[in-house]
Design a protein around this motif. Structure first.
Motif, PDB file in Angstrom:
ATOM      1  N   ALA A 325       0.825  -1.206   0.000  1.00 36.10           N
ATOM      2  CA  ALA A 325       0.000   0.000   0.000  1.00 36.10           C
ATOM      3  C   ALA A 325       0.861   1.258   0.000  1.00 36.10           C
ATOM      4  N   ALA A 326       1.886   1.281   0.830  1.00 31.58           N
ATOM      5  CA  ALA A 326       2.760   2.451   0.898  1.00 31.58           C
ATOM      6  C   ALA A 326       3.501   2.664  -0.420  1.00 31.58           C
ATOM      7  N   ALA A 327       3.882   1.578  -1.083  1.00 32.40           N
ATOM      8  CA  ALA A 327       4.573   1.693  -2.371  1.00 32.40           C
ATOM      9  C   ALA A 327       3.650   2.299  -3.431  1.00 32.40           C
ATOM     10  N   LEU A 328       2.392   1.890  -3.442  1.00 37.79           N
ATOM     11  CA  LEU A 328       1.428   2.447  -4.392  1.00 37.79           C
ATOM     12  C   LEU A 328       1.152   3.915  -4.081  1.00 37.79           C
ATOM     13  N   ALA A 336      -7.293   1.048  -3.253  1.00 38.44           N
ATOM     14  CA  ALA A 336      -8.162   0.793  -2.105  1.00 38.44           C
ATOM     15  C   ALA A 336      -7.710  -0.498  -1.448  1.00 38.44           C
ATOM     16  N   ILE A 337      -8.114  -0.670  -0.207  1.00 34.81           N
ATOM     17  CA  ILE A 337      -7.791  -1.877   0.552  1.00 34.81           C
ATOM     18  C   ILE A 337      -9.081  -2.641   0.807  1.00 34.81           C
ATOM     19  N   SER A 338      -9.022  -3.963   0.672  1.00 34.10           N
ATOM     20  CA  SER A 338     -10.189  -4.809   0.910  1.00 34.10           C
ATOM     21  C   SER A 338      -9.866  -5.865   1.958  1.00 34.10           C
ATOM     22  N   ALA A 356      -1.499  -1.362   7.331  1.00 36.32           N
ATOM     23  CA  ALA A 356      -0.773  -0.553   6.338  1.00 36.32           C
ATOM     24  C   ALA A 356      -0.159   0.687   6.977  1.00 36.32           C
ATOM     25  N   VAL A 357      -0.798   1.198   8.037  1.00 40.82           N
ATOM     26  CA  VAL A 357      -0.247   2.354   8.759  1.00 40.82           C
ATOM     27  C   VAL A 357       1.096   1.982   9.383  1.00 40.82           C
ATOM     28  N   GLN A 365      -4.245   8.596   5.169  1.00 39.89           N
ATOM     29  CA  GLN A 365      -4.080   7.905   3.890  1.00 39.89           C
ATOM     30  C   GLN A 365      -4.714   6.517   3.948  1.00 39.89           C
ATOM     31  N   ALA A 366      -4.514   5.828   5.065  1.00 40.80           N
ATOM     32  CA  ALA A 366      -5.090   4.497   5.233  1.00 40.80           C
ATOM     33  C   ALA A 366      -6.613   4.565   5.288  1.00 40.80           C
TER      34      ALA A 366
END
Length: 445
Positions: A325-328, A336-338, A356-357, A365-366
């Motif tokens: 997530a951080a790389a994106l 988005a996160i699922s 992800a935080v 952001q998260a």
């Protein structure tokens, strides 16, 4: 034996039908409602301390710090010390299509065959699903309901989670077409030696999954080309339902969701963007961090399907799924996160974002990854995803940090300004047995 089986199925159906019958959709919100003395996490990165939200007839009218609440206002919620967040959005789910995975009669997530663009998940969506209530208790107020399949599976729709039927529930109908990408990876074939014992790799096996997958994808491209020609014709002697079903996809009124994890699969998906100009969303995309700049260049969005998992390849860091997530985010890719865990059924969505935080995102952001970002890539950001004037009043109130499993506690939830019931079957069973065995008294509660 047959009578016994029928009796068991009848009992299961009865439990499914009558459990939680007291949890009904809330009536429409009328007039003006105020939520004051709260910390408002807007969803776009902004945080308003000691803020006020004004809701009128189901829509957010005002959001800010210096809004005066009239002394004679009657519908006022004082959330002193609490946090307000946009309603969380589950961007990829079989919610309402699968009730109990082990009972075939409660599964309606896929159709037979490989080419089913005309399948619509929304018409099978069950608003009486008991799973819905458990998600609302965790702050999830909307979801993208997707069909499952082995190739071109059909269209998904975005729904809000407090409705009488699928027509009431729909926020965006048939908003995306779903392709499950072939693996495109060679796999060893195992034959059998004498006596039926498993043997080693079978050199005589004719199956080549890479060749078969590429041929399948070439056939799909031919299908889209034929559909494009069919739709360009002014009249037709016969209606082709499969061609008609991809009309919105070909004119970019519909997203193209491609379920793929490896770089090879994602690069093949980009070929569809180059030839047909599809609005591409990669689902799963566990190796998307490797080609993040390329995805940004082609305006491709990503849904990270399951972060709490092992890395895709043995060469990756063991915590790579947490760092994707951080790389994106760093590359500027909309993502988005699922939560794709079949056991939690989406309930850990906020905690996936919380993970992800720990691995590079900041909290806002998260939060955006499970609210506004999800709304943007699904095409419903004009209605939901953030706490902003003009949008539907979809938000939750928590006494703690919604991303923190230890303190998250959703006390109130509002969909279109309607205060929804946060009761669910799990809570009811907990209360039932605490009362039966007098557990509260024994614990000193």
């Amino acid at each position: 034996m047959k009578k016994l089986l029928n009796l068991v199925m009848l009992m299961i159906a009865s439990v499914i039908s009558f459990a939680q019958a007291n949890v009904l959709p809330a009536p429409a919100q009328k007039g003006v409602m105020y939520v004051k003395n709260v910390t408002i996490h807007v969803g776009n990165g902004t945080v308003i301390e000691n803020g006020v939200i004004v809701v009128k007839d189901g829509k957010i009218e005002k959001v800010g710090k210096d809004i005066v609440v009239p002394a004679d206002a009657t519908n006022v919620i004082d959330g002193q010390g609490k946090q307000v967040y946009p309603g969380l959005i589950l961007p990829s789910s079989s919610l309402g299509l699968v009730e109990i995975s082990s009972i075939r009669a409660t599964n309606d997530a896929r159709e037979i065959g490989d080419m089913n663009p005309n399948v619509r998940s929304i018409v099978a969506y069950n608003t009486d699903s008991k799973v819905i209530n458990t998600l609302r208790s965790n702050g999830i107020l909307a979801a993208n309901i997707i069909p499952q399949g082995s190739f071109l599976a059909g269209s998904s729709s975005v729904v809000q989670l407090d409705a009488w039927n699928w027509q009431d529930a729909s926020l965006k109908t048939d908003g995306g077409m779903h392709l499950y990408m072939p693996s495109l990876m060679p796999r060893p074939s195992f034959g059998r030696r004498g006596g039926g014992a498993p043997g080693g790799p079978n050199p005589g096996a004719e199956s080549d999954p890479v060749k078969e997958g590429l041929q399948q994808l070439e056939n799909l491209k031919s299908f889209f080309r034929e559909a494009k020609a069919y739709l360009a014709a002014p009249t037709h002697e016969e209606v082709n339902l499969k061609f008609e079903a991809v009309k919105d996809l070909l004119v970019k009124k519909q997203k193209f969701y491609v379920h793929a994890n490896t770089v090879k699969q994602m690069l093949v998906a980009l070929d569809f963007v180059k030839e047909f100009g599809f609005d591409l969303v990669l689902v799963g995309a566990s190796e998307s961090w490797q080609i993040a700049d390329l995805l940004k260049q082609h305006n491709v969005s990503v849904i990270l399907q399951q972060m709490h998992s092992l890395p895709t390849t043995t060469d990756d860091d063991v915590d790579q799924p947490y760092k994707a997530a951080a790389a994106l985010q760093k590359a500027g890719v909309l993502f988005a996160i699922s939560d794709d865990d079949s056991q939690t059924r989406g309930r850990n969505l906020a905690f996936n974002a919380g993970t992800a935080v720990t691995y590079g995102l900041d909290k806002e952001q998260a939060l955006a990854a499970i609210t506004l970002n999800a709304a943007k890539l699904m095409g419903v950001a004009d209605k939901t995803g953030s706490i902003e004037p003009g949008k539907e009043a979809n938000f939750i109130i928590s006494s703690g940090d919604i991303l923190d499993m230890a303190t998250s506690n959703v006390t109130d939830a509002f969909i279109q300004g309607r205060k929804v019931n946060l009761d669910d079957k799990q809570k009811q069973l907990n209360d039932r047995y605490e009362q039966k065995y007098e557990l509260k008294q024994k614990k000193g509660f």
